[in-house]
Scaffold this motif. Sequence first.
Motif, PDB file in Angstrom:
ATOM      1  N   THR A  92       0.862  -1.178   0.000  1.00 35.52           N
ATOM      2  CA  THR A  92       0.000   0.000   0.000  1.00 35.52           C
ATOM      3  C   THR A  92       0.897   1.226   0.000  1.00 35.52           C
ATOM      4  O   THR A  92       1.837   1.318   0.802  1.00 35.52           O
ATOM      5  N   LEU A  93       0.637   2.160  -0.897  1.00 32.98           N
ATOM      6  CA  LEU A  93       1.426   3.390  -0.969  1.00 32.98           C
ATOM      7  C   LEU A  93       0.588   4.563  -0.490  1.00 32.98           C
ATOM      8  O   LEU A  93      -0.565   4.713  -0.886  1.00 32.98           O
ATOM      9  N   ARG A  94       1.183   5.379   0.363  1.00 30.36           N
ATOM     10  CA  ARG A  94       0.577   6.647   0.784  1.00 30.36           C
ATOM     11  C   ARG A  94       1.593   7.735   0.505  1.00 30.36           C
ATOM     12  O   ARG A  94       2.748   7.648   0.899  1.00 30.36           O
ATOM     13  N   GLY A  95       1.155   8.787  -0.174  1.00 29.97           N
ATOM     14  CA  GLY A  95       2.049   9.910  -0.433  1.00 29.97           C
ATOM     15  C   GLY A  95       2.270  10.101  -1.912  1.00 29.97           C
ATOM     16  O   GLY A  95       1.706   9.405  -2.741  1.00 29.97           O
ATOM     17  N   LEU A  96       3.063  11.036  -2.186  1.00 32.65           N
ATOM     18  CA  LEU A  96       3.935  11.878  -1.374  1.00 32.65           C
ATOM     19  C   LEU A  96       3.139  13.109  -0.923  1.00 32.65           C
ATOM     20  O   LEU A  96       2.635  13.857  -1.760  1.00 32.65           O
ATOM     21  N   HIS A  97       3.059  13.351   0.379  1.00 31.56           N
ATOM     22  CA  HIS A  97       2.236  14.411   0.928  1.00 31.56           C
ATOM     23  C   HIS A  97       3.075  15.482   1.613  1.00 31.56           C
ATOM     24  O   HIS A  97       4.132  15.198   2.171  1.00 31.56           O
ATOM     25  N   TYR A  98       2.533  16.702   1.598  1.00 30.23           N
ATOM     26  CA  TYR A  98       3.120  17.813   2.357  1.00 30.23           C
ATOM     27  C   TYR A  98       2.061  18.902   2.478  1.00 30.23           C
ATOM     28  O   TYR A  98       1.017  18.841   1.827  1.00 30.23           O
ATOM     29  N   GLN A  99       2.320  19.885   3.318  1.00 34.86           N
ATOM     30  CA  GLN A  99       1.434  21.031   3.480  1.00 34.86           C
ATOM     31  C   GLN A  99       2.075  22.228   2.782  1.00 34.86           C
ATOM     32  O   GLN A  99       3.307  22.356   2.764  1.00 34.86           O
ATOM     33  N   ALA A 100       1.244  23.129   2.234  1.00 32.53           N
ATOM     34  CA  ALA A 100       1.746  24.354   1.595  1.00 32.53           C
ATOM     35  C   ALA A 100       2.653  25.099   2.580  1.00 32.53           C
ATOM     36  O   ALA A 100       2.475  25.012   3.800  1.00 32.53           O
ATOM     37  N   LEU A 116      11.624   8.406  11.465  1.00 31.77           N
ATOM     38  CA  LEU A 116      12.198   9.387  10.557  1.00 31.77           C
ATOM     39  C   LEU A 116      11.522  10.723  10.831  1.00 31.77           C
ATOM     40  O   LEU A 116      10.293  10.805  10.826  1.00 31.77           O
ATOM     41  N   LEU A 117      12.344  11.743  11.089  1.00 28.65           N
ATOM     42  CA  LEU A 117      11.845  13.098  11.281  1.00 28.65           C
ATOM     43  C   LEU A 117      11.910  13.811   9.944  1.00 28.65           C
ATOM     44  O   LEU A 117      12.975  13.864   9.320  1.00 28.65           O
ATOM     45  N   ILE A 118      10.775  14.347   9.519  1.00 25.63           N
ATOM     46  CA  ILE A 118      10.672  15.008   8.223  1.00 25.63           C
ATOM     47  C   ILE A 118      10.316  16.468   8.468  1.00 25.63           C
ATOM     48  O   ILE A 118       9.277  16.758   9.063  1.00 25.63           O
ATOM     49  N   PRO A 119      11.169  17.412   8.028  1.00 27.56           N
ATOM     50  CA  PRO A 119      10.905  18.828   8.289  1.00 27.56           C
ATOM     51  C   PRO A 119       9.908  19.430   7.301  1.00 27.56           C
ATOM     52  O   PRO A 119       9.600  18.832   6.257  1.00 27.56           O
ATOM     53  N   PRO A 120       9.418  20.637   7.590  1.00 27.51           N
ATOM     54  CA  PRO A 120       8.545  21.326   6.634  1.00 27.51           C
ATOM     55  C   PRO A 120       9.255  21.503   5.291  1.00 27.51           C
ATOM     56  O   PRO A 120      10.468  21.676   5.234  1.00 27.51           O
ATOM     57  N   GLY A 121       8.478  21.438   4.210  1.00 22.63           N
ATOM     58  CA  GLY A 121       9.041  21.609   2.875  1.00 22.63           C
ATOM     59  C   GLY A 121       9.565  20.327   2.266  1.00 22.63           C
ATOM     60  O   GLY A 121      10.065  20.317   1.144  1.00 22.63           O
ATOM     61  N   VAL A 122       9.455  19.238   2.996  1.00 26.74           N
ATOM     62  CA  VAL A 122       9.910  17.934   2.522  1.00 26.74           C
ATOM     63  C   VAL A 122       8.682  17.029   2.427  1.00 26.74           C
ATOM     64  O   VAL A 122       7.950  16.859   3.402  1.00 26.74           O
ATOM     65  N   ALA A 123       8.428  16.488   1.238  1.00 26.97           N
ATOM     66  CA  ALA A 123       7.284  15.604   1.034  1.00 26.97           C
ATOM     67  C   ALA A 123       7.570  14.242   1.643  1.00 26.97           C
ATOM     68  O   ALA A 123       8.721  13.801   1.714  1.00 26.97           O
ATOM     69  N   HIS A 124       6.496  13.571   2.065  1.00 29.98           N
ATOM     70  CA  HIS A 124       6.632  12.284   2.730  1.00 29.98           C
ATOM     71  C   HIS A 124       5.699  11.254   2.106  1.00 29.98           C
ATOM     72  O   HIS A 124       4.569  11.574   1.732  1.00 29.98           O
ATOM     73  N   GLY A 125       6.187  10.040   1.997  1.00 34.97           N
ATOM     74  CA  GLY A 125       5.364   8.928   1.551  1.00 34.97           C
ATOM     75  C   GLY A 125       5.948   7.622   2.037  1.00 34.97           C
ATOM     76  O   GLY A 125       7.105   7.571   2.463  1.00 34.97           O
ATOM     77  N   PHE A 126       5.144   6.576   1.985  1.00 36.71           N
ATOM     78  CA  PHE A 126       5.670   5.262   2.364  1.00 36.71           C
ATOM     79  C   PHE A 126       4.951   4.165   1.602  1.00 36.71           C
ATOM     80  O   PHE A 126       3.838   4.342   1.106  1.00 36.71           O
ATOM     81  N   LEU A 127       5.626   3.024   1.532  1.00 36.39           N
ATOM     82  CA  LEU A 127       5.095   1.802   0.949  1.00 36.39           C
ATOM     83  C   LEU A 127       5.127   0.740   2.031  1.00 36.39           C
ATOM     84  O   LEU A 127       6.196   0.475   2.601  1.00 36.39           O
ATOM     85  N   VAL A 178       4.556   1.193  13.998  1.00 38.46           N
ATOM     86  CA  VAL A 178       4.331   0.583  15.304  1.00 38.46           C
ATOM     87  C   VAL A 178       3.790  -0.840  15.176  1.00 38.46           C
ATOM     88  O   VAL A 178       3.662  -1.553  16.163  1.00 38.46           O
ATOM     89  N   ARG A 179       3.474  -1.236  13.955  1.00 40.63           N
ATOM     90  CA  ARG A 179       3.119  -2.618  13.633  1.00 40.63           C
ATOM     91  C   ARG A 179       3.504  -2.815  12.181  1.00 40.63           C
ATOM     92  O   ARG A 179       3.182  -1.998  11.320  1.00 40.63           O
ATOM     93  N   GLY A 180       4.225  -3.880  11.867  1.00 37.97           N
ATOM     94  CA  GLY A 180       4.624  -4.149  10.493  1.00 37.97           C
ATOM     95  C   GLY A 180       5.878  -3.399  10.081  1.00 37.97           C
ATOM     96  O   GLY A 180       6.689  -2.996  10.921  1.00 37.97           O
ATOM     97  N   ARG A 181       6.021  -3.205   8.740  1.00 37.21           N
ATOM     98  CA  ARG A 181       7.215  -2.558   8.171  1.00 37.21           C
ATOM     99  C   ARG A 181       6.816  -1.681   6.997  1.00 37.21           C
ATOM    100  O   ARG A 181       5.902  -2.034   6.250  1.00 37.21           O
ATOM    101  N   ILE A 182       7.573  -0.597   6.822  1.00 33.91           N
ATOM    102  CA  ILE A 182       7.372   0.290   5.675  1.00 33.91           C
ATOM    103  C   ILE A 182       8.721   0.696   5.095  1.00 33.91           C
ATOM    104  O   ILE A 182       9.744   0.664   5.782  1.00 33.91           O
ATOM    105  N   PHE A 183       8.694   1.081   3.824  1.00 32.50           N
ATOM    106  CA  PHE A 183       9.801   1.795   3.206  1.00 32.50           C
ATOM    107  C   PHE A 183       9.359   3.246   3.217  1.00 32.50           C
ATOM    108  O   PHE A 183       8.384   3.617   2.548  1.00 32.50           O
ATOM    109  N   ASP A 184      10.027   4.061   4.011  1.00 33.75           N
ATOM    110  CA  ASP A 184       9.629   5.444   4.236  1.00 33.75           C
ATOM    111  C   ASP A 184      10.518   6.375   3.423  1.00 33.75           C
ATOM    112  O   ASP A 184      11.742   6.208   3.402  1.00 33.75           O
ATOM    113  N   VAL A 185       9.903   7.364   2.755  1.00 36.35           N
ATOM    114  CA  VAL A 185      10.616   8.232   1.823  1.00 36.35           C
ATOM    115  C   VAL A 185      10.356   9.694   2.156  1.00 36.35           C
ATOM    116  O   VAL A 185       9.226  10.081   2.460  1.00 36.35           O
TER     117      VAL A 185
END
Length: 176
Positions: free
Chosen positions: A57-65, A111-122, A77-84
């Motif tokens: 399942t893929l979610r992203g790539l998301h960010y706020q303006a 993973l800490l993701i700062p503002p201006g950086v899009a985030h997604g995972f599989l 917290v359960r399972g595994r993801i490839f986080d981007v």
Amino acid sequence: MRFQSTEIAGVVAVDLEPVTDARGFFARLHCPEEFAAAGVPFVPVQTSLSRNHAALTLRGLHYQAAQHGEAKLVRAVRGRIFDVAVDLRPDSPTHRRWTGTELSAGTGRALLIPPGVAHGFLTLEPETDVLYQIDRAFAPGHERGARWDDPAFAIAWPARPQVIAERDAAYPAYES
């Protein structure tokens, strides 16, 4: 906690330092003082959970303006993801570059993701839960996205997504 910088400024891997005994272990997931001492000032005000039933399942790539940009600490917290994380900050020396890491309930890595950086995972396993700690309240109407398969980023996903929301699949090509 141990903090490890990535090739993208502000994107930091956070590893647990568990105290173990016969019962299992105890570890801090977040401590404002430890984050600040590591040069990573992050204080969450919102916590969210993403439950994902199927592997790949893929979610992203998301960010706020920009004016509503969020920093987020993401952990499986359960399972595994490839986080981007993809750097979308126009003035950044790593603009359009990405970094990816496996997060799992077994390791507790975040993973800490700062503002201006899009985030997604599989998701890499079925029944995977992802915990988000976010440093500001969500601002409806300011959510943005970039295509997970955009050639501008050339992300090397470990597998092709099998489940993806229409919205995530329909994001336009990134324009810098």
